[in-house]
Design an enzyme around this catalytic site. Structure first.
Site, PDB file in Angstrom:
ATOM      1  N   HIS A   1       6.460 -12.378   6.865  1.00 49.96           N
ATOM      2  CA  HIS A   1       6.399 -12.306   6.038  1.00 49.96           C
ATOM      3  C   HIS A   1       7.176 -11.664   5.012  1.00 49.96           C
ATOM      4  O   HIS A   1       8.758 -11.717   5.147  1.00 49.96           O
ATOM      5  CB  HIS A   1       5.394 -11.130   5.227  1.00 49.96           C
ATOM      6  CG  HIS A   1       5.591  -9.537   5.780  1.00 49.96           C
ATOM      7  ND1 HIS A   1       6.094  -9.595   7.435  1.00 49.96           N
ATOM      8  CD2 HIS A   1       6.363  -8.536   5.333  1.00 49.96           C
ATOM      9  CE1 HIS A   1       6.346  -8.284   7.633  1.00 49.96           C
ATOM     10  NE2 HIS A   1       6.645  -7.472   6.448  1.00 49.96           N
TER      11      HIS A   1
ATOM     12  N   ASP B   1       0.628  -1.098   0.235  1.00 53.48           N
ATOM     13  CA  ASP B   1       0.004   0.205   0.192  1.00 53.48           C
ATOM     14  C   ASP B   1       0.946   1.304   0.009  1.00 53.48           C
ATOM     15  O   ASP B   1       0.505   1.996  -0.664  1.00 53.48           O
ATOM     16  CB  ASP B   1      -0.887  -0.225   1.003  1.00 53.48           C
ATOM     17  CG  ASP B   1      -1.880  -1.657   1.234  1.00 53.48           C
ATOM     18  OD1 ASP B   1      -2.256  -1.942   0.002  1.00 53.48           O
ATOM     19  OD2 ASP B   1      -2.019  -1.648   2.467  1.00 53.48           O
TER      20      ASP B   1
HETATM   21  O1  LIG Z   1       8.736  -1.771   3.616  1.00 52.79           O
HETATM   22  P1  LIG Z   1       8.410  -2.067   6.036  1.00 52.79           P
HETATM   23  O2  LIG Z   1       8.969  -3.335   5.620  1.00 52.79           O
HETATM   24  O3  LIG Z   1       7.656  -0.844   5.981  1.00 52.79           O
HETATM   25  O4  LIG Z   1      10.328  -1.465   5.469  1.00 52.79           O
HETATM   26  C1  LIG Z   1      10.967  -2.055   6.294  1.00 52.79           C
HETATM   27  O5  LIG Z   1      12.052  -2.538   4.850  1.00 52.79           O
HETATM   28  C2  LIG Z   1      12.630  -1.800   3.622  1.00 52.79           C
HETATM   29  C3  LIG Z   1      13.133  -2.729   2.872  1.00 52.79           C
HETATM   30  O6  LIG Z   1      13.748  -3.068   2.720  1.00 52.79           O
HETATM   31  C4  LIG Z   1      12.849  -0.140   4.325  1.00 52.79           C
HETATM   32  O7  LIG Z   1      13.473   0.273   3.446  1.00 52.79           O
HETATM   33  C5  LIG Z   1      12.171   0.351   5.349  1.00 52.79           C
HETATM   34  O8  LIG Z   1      13.420   1.014   6.108  1.00 52.79           O
HETATM   35  C6  LIG Z   1      12.644  -1.165   6.844  1.00 52.79           C
HETATM   36  O9  LIG Z   1      11.227  -0.525   7.453  1.00 52.79           O
END
Ligand SMILES: O=P(O)(O)O[C@H]1O[C@H](CO)[C@@H](O)[C@H](O)[C@H]1O
Ligand SMILES: O=P(O)(O)O[C@H]1O[C@H](CO)[C@@H](O)[C@H](O)[C@H]1O
Lengths: 350, 350
Positions: free
Chosen positions: B165, B77
């Site tokens: 996930h 999203d």
């Molecule tokens: O997409 P999420 O799980 O909210 O976010 C997480 O993974 C992403 C991809 O590695 C990063 O950019 C974010 O800093 C991290 O918090």
């Protein structure tokens, strides 16, 4: 549709290391039920008799920290690098390459009081820190190819002791980042006959989109290619090559600039703003003493992790580790917020 | 004095990106009064009516997550990358280079229950995850140059939702890490006429110093150049190029191998071991469809941050950000500990 940098994902090139950064504006709006950082307030006592960095306290190895009154430098009791170490055997297998690493690790306390940080110290006290950096650099740069002065501030940035301090790791070799920078700056100079960062500062001053602070001697800018949310570079405007060629006035202006920048950082989220920062300048040691440093410009880099508030940081994980650097707001947005926040009066003093 | 890798600081070359890692054995003994991680125990409920990743829950954008029974994939999203986006204007200034970035971000739930993780799922359930990875990869790789499947596990690794996930970010371009790997693997192949990682696996199997798990189809090794304390690579032994060319048997063996590795990780510090992991294989999309992939070997990389215990992690800060990667124990020490820890019975089941 017209491209708008503050709305549309795009990539930007970091000309200092040749790597692209993925810029994804508006990602900061996503819901967060991940890790919350503890906001770092200055609730420490001035003096903690169990903290080996405090004046008069005995360290685990039995050595007593003296009753120092300004800065204090000592050899790290658990050094990553040591001066005398056997050389690993040569290997001609390209998959198992090993190389020597000699060096030296020092810890430098900024101030005798545990409950101060650079933004809450006076400019005069910061100037003493800068002078000590320079005298350390003078000594260590005679011997080592690279002298890395750096501060890890805050538990969030892996700082293992809350007393205000930095570290100085000296290396017999040029580490990865300075090595890349050395090559890229040299190539730019060969083509343009100007130091890359001098050109860069000039153009940023014209554009005024990413400038945070400017004065006669220094510029603070959120680089066009910034990776960390509120990353900044503090760049010399005087063609300085290394920290030890600063004049007294440039040093004092540096103290004021550092105080202003770190005050802005603290005021942004009303907390003691964590970061890693460090200095980059022309390489040193016997190996580089006679090489040209014309392509270099002295600068410090600040890598602060906070993204949205005192408790929500940016994680450089998953996609960032496996694919490429990625940021969630534009450098222009970060610069504007840093420009607008008060840099004179610290929130604790209000 | 004789050089001993487990005692003396040295550097090692990562042949996949050309960068050196500083190895500093014995640094883990230094005192730690820095940040403590919260140990991640599986105290979550099976179902959380406020968690949008749980079956039947309505997401903030109003879409209801279906009552899924195995895996479930949906469009993020808050995507970092989107398919339709205007192209930035060209710039001929080398200091302000900007490039397009198109793509797609998906979230993939591993299981309907919130309180499971890969090591506590059955091998059959993990095999379903692998099958879903492959069907996603089949679809996305037709269109995109790079399909990055990755899992951020644990709040310490920036995971913003505790439901099991992973994510799949597809890119219209080759990101930094795969680009570097592509170049280095190709150069090695040009000289040696063998995929680098096939040679590497062969030599590691002979040496047996850094192997953690080996079976007919897969090898898990702490790479000679590992950066994170307990970093591992899970490498195909069958000259696979991409995840979608695995046979049914290789997939099932992969499920068993992943279960064994992640069980070892959890058992090491008796916690739900955080990490970022992801898959690397030959690039895809129309651009790479006809290029040779002979130099590639399919592999996954695990980057776990914990260093000494469930609560003390390794911080990649200061020196690491400004100078170069640095580790505090040798890859051989890490491999030995992972080899010795139980990989069959999870500590929660004991
Ligand atoms: O997409 P999420 O799980 O909210 O976010 C997480 O993974 C992403 C991809 O590695 C990063 O950019 C974010 O800093 C991290 O918090
Ligand atoms: O030396 P310290 O403060 O104990 O340790 C900190 O800084 C070092 C240098 O950046 C890092 O290697 C460590 O991971 C970090 O915790």
């Amino acid at each position: 549709m017209q491209f708008v940098a503050s709305e549309h994902p795009h990539r930007r090139l970091n000309p200092l290391n040749g790597q692209w950064v993925l810029v994804c504006p508006h990602r900061t709006q996503r819901p967060w039920s991940g890790q919350q950082e503890k906001a770092q307030k200055n609730e420490l006592p001035e003096f903690d008799p169990t903290n080996p960095l405090c004046p008069g306290v005995t360290r685990p190895n039995g050595i007593q920290t003296p009753e120092y009154e300004s800065t204090y430098v000592f050899e790290n009791d658990f050094p990553a690098l040591v001066e005398i170490v056997p050389v690993p055997p040569n290997s001609d297998d390209p998959l198992f390459q090993i190389a020597p690493a000699r060096g030296n690790c020092r810890v430098m306390c900024f101030h005798p009081k545990s409950n101060l940080t650079l933004p809450t110290m006076s400019a005069a006290e910061i100037a003493v820190v800068i002078d000590e950096w320079i005298s350390q650099f003078n000594e260590l740069s005679a011997k080592y190819a690279w002298v890395q002065i750096f501060e890890n501030k805050g538990a969030t940035m892996g700082c293992s002791n809350p007393h205000p301090h930095c570290q100085i790791w000296s290396c017999s070799f040029l580490p990865t980042e300075p090595q890349l920078k050395q090559e890229r700056l040299r190539a730019y100079y060969a083509t343009n006959e100007r130091p890359m960062l001098a050109d860069y500062v000039e153009r940023e001053l014209q554009r005024q989109e990413r400038i945070v602070i400017e004065n006669r001697d220094w510029v603070v800018v959120v680089p066009f290619w910034a990776t960390w949310p509120f990353e900044t570079m503090l760049i010399s405007r005087n063609n300085n090559k290394r920290i030890n060629d600063l004049t007294t006035e440039q040093r004092y202006n540096l103290a004021l600039t550092m105080k202003e920048l770190t005050t802005k950082y603290d005021n942004l989220f009303h907390c003691s703003f964590p970061y890693s920062m460090g200095w980059h300048g022309a390489p040193t040691g016997p190996e580089h003493a006679h090489a040209s440093s014309a392509h270099w410009t002295l600068h410090a880099i600040y890598y602060p992790p906070l993204l949205r508030s005192a408790s929500v940081r940016k994680f450089m994980v998953g996609f960032e580790l496996l694919a490429m650097a990625q940021r969630d707001l534009t450098p222009e947005q970060a610069a504007q917020r840093l420009r607008e926040v008060d840099g004179k009066c610290h929130y604790l003093q209000k």
